[in-house]
Design a protein around this motif. Structure first.
Motif, PDB file in Angstrom:
ATOM      1  N   LEU A 165       0.833  -1.200   0.000  1.00 41.33           N
ATOM      2  CA  LEU A 165       0.000   0.000   0.000  1.00 41.33           C
ATOM      3  C   LEU A 165       0.870   1.253   0.000  1.00 41.33           C
ATOM      4  CD1 LEU A 165      -3.041   0.479  -0.018  1.00 41.33           C
ATOM      5  CD2 LEU A 165      -2.972   0.647   2.467  1.00 41.33           C
ATOM      6  N   ASN A 166       0.429   2.258  -0.741  1.00 45.12           N
ATOM      7  CA  ASN A 166       1.127   3.536  -0.845  1.00 45.12           C
ATOM      8  C   ASN A 166       1.485   4.092   0.543  1.00 45.12           C
ATOM      9  OD1 ASN A 166       1.923   6.162  -1.357  1.00 45.12           O
ATOM     10  ND2 ASN A 166      -0.003   6.794  -2.290  1.00 45.12           N
ATOM     11  N   LYS A 167       2.769   4.362   0.753  1.00 43.38           N
ATOM     12  CA  LYS A 167       3.239   4.865   2.057  1.00 43.38           C
ATOM     13  C   LYS A 167       2.637   6.226   2.396  1.00 43.38           C
ATOM     14  CE  LYS A 167       6.392   1.534   2.519  1.00 43.38           C
ATOM     15  NZ  LYS A 167       5.756   0.698   1.496  1.00 43.38           N
ATOM     16  N   ASP A 168       2.233   6.985   1.358  1.00 45.31           N
ATOM     17  CA  ASP A 168       1.672   8.316   1.605  1.00 45.31           C
ATOM     18  C   ASP A 168       0.187   8.261   1.985  1.00 45.31           C
ATOM     19  OD1 ASP A 168       4.072   9.534   1.058  1.00 45.31           O
ATOM     20  OD2 ASP A 168       3.620   9.808  -1.075  1.00 45.31           O
ATOM     21  N   LEU A 169      -0.410   7.080   1.900  1.00 43.38           N
ATOM     22  CA  LEU A 169      -1.809   6.932   2.323  1.00 43.38           C
ATOM     23  C   LEU A 169      -1.809   6.590   3.809  1.00 43.38           C
ATOM     24  CD1 LEU A 169      -4.813   6.637   1.032  1.00 43.38           C
ATOM     25  CD2 LEU A 169      -4.441   4.230   1.565  1.00 43.38           C
ATOM     26  N   ASN A 170      -2.347   7.488   4.638  1.00 47.58           N
ATOM     27  CA  ASN A 170      -2.376   7.267   6.095  1.00 47.58           C
ATOM     28  C   ASN A 170      -1.007   6.880   6.654  1.00 47.58           C
ATOM     29  OD1 ASN A 170      -5.112   7.401   5.389  1.00 47.58           O
ATOM     30  ND2 ASN A 170      -5.425   5.217   5.597  1.00 47.58           N
ATOM     31  N   PRO A 171       0.026   7.709   6.431  1.00 44.99           N
ATOM     32  CA  PRO A 171       1.377   7.324   6.855  1.00 44.99           C
ATOM     33  C   PRO A 171       1.525   7.209   8.371  1.00 44.99           C
ATOM     34  CG  PRO A 171       1.328   9.624   6.171  1.00 44.99           C
ATOM     35  CD  PRO A 171      -0.011   9.040   5.806  1.00 44.99           C
ATOM     36  N   PHE A 172       0.545   7.741   9.105  1.00 40.58           N
ATOM     37  CA  PHE A 172       0.624   7.799  10.568  1.00 40.58           C
ATOM     38  C   PHE A 172       0.096   6.535  11.228  1.00 40.58           C
ATOM     39  CE2 PHE A 172      -2.898   9.915   8.564  1.00 40.58           C
ATOM     40  CZ  PHE A 172      -3.964   9.150   9.026  1.00 40.58           C
TER      41      PHE A 172
END
Length: 212
Positions: A95-102
């Motif tokens: 999954l894209n690391k920039d999607l909900n990175p927290f």
């Protein structure tokens, strides 16, 4: 017709756009989850706090295993999906690391809506999906209810009114349940399918509510 609408929506998404879509609960706005610029656009569209996660939307249960670490039986997934439920699971490296990175978790939706499933199947990766409204405002059951967002959308798919627009229950959105801890579940948002969801988790699968 139908296939032209699916193709137009898929084309707009692949081009990095935001598309308003009907789901089985409320109207949503979708973009490609793996497209970081599009994910940023969805947050600015909604005026949304960057720490509020976006769910991903898939067309079929099989595809879920690519983006999540699943620790419940496949049959449990199929008892709840497709349907008005968001399952929160551990995310995978795909999954894209920039999607909900927290967060190490991700909510997954497979709406029980033929257009949404066809659209998700027509796109290479998962869709990021959120409700079609300004953050903290009411959810929407017709396309006119979010016309203030239209100028920022590449395409609006009008699937007609969803559910009973007079009924507050219809605006609750999906039931969000965290299944990331083995043997347990916790309800993050009661949503519109709470009772049947909890019944399946407890009675059929013996999962225990996590004490909040």
């Amino acid at each position: 017709g139908w296939s032209e609408a699916v193709a137009a929506a898929a084309g707009a998404l692949q081009a990095g756009g935001l598309v308003a879509v009907p789901t089985d609960t409320v109207y949503g706005v979708a973009c490609l989850a793996q497209d970081s610029a599009a994910v940023r656009s969805i947050y600015s569209l909604k005026g949304r706090n960057g720490s509020k996660p976006l769910a991903i939307c898939l067309g079929d249960v099989e595809r879920l295993y690519r983006y999540c670490h699943v620790n419940v039986p496949d049959e449990l997934l199929r008892d709840l999906l497709p349907g008005p439920v968001t399952l929160v699971l551990q995310r995978s490296e795909e999954l894209n690391k920039d999607l909900n990175p927290f967060t190490s978790l991700v909510g997954v939706r497979i709406p029980n809506h033929p257009f949404m499933r066809d659209l998700a199947r027509a796109c290479s990766g998962p869709l990021a999906l959120t409700s079609a409204n300004i953050s903290s405002q009411g959810s929407t059951l017709t396309v006119l209810e979010f016309q203030d967002l239209w100028p920022q959308l590449s395409l609006v798919i009008d699937g007609g009114p969803i559910g009973d627009i007079q009924s507050p229950e219809c605006r609750l959105g999906s039931t969000v349940v965290d299944l990331s801890v083995s043997g347990k579940f916790s309800i993050i948002r009661p949503g519109c399918a709470l009772t049947p969801t909890v019944e399946i988790l407890k009675k059929k699968y013996g999962l225990v509510p996590e004490s909040s």
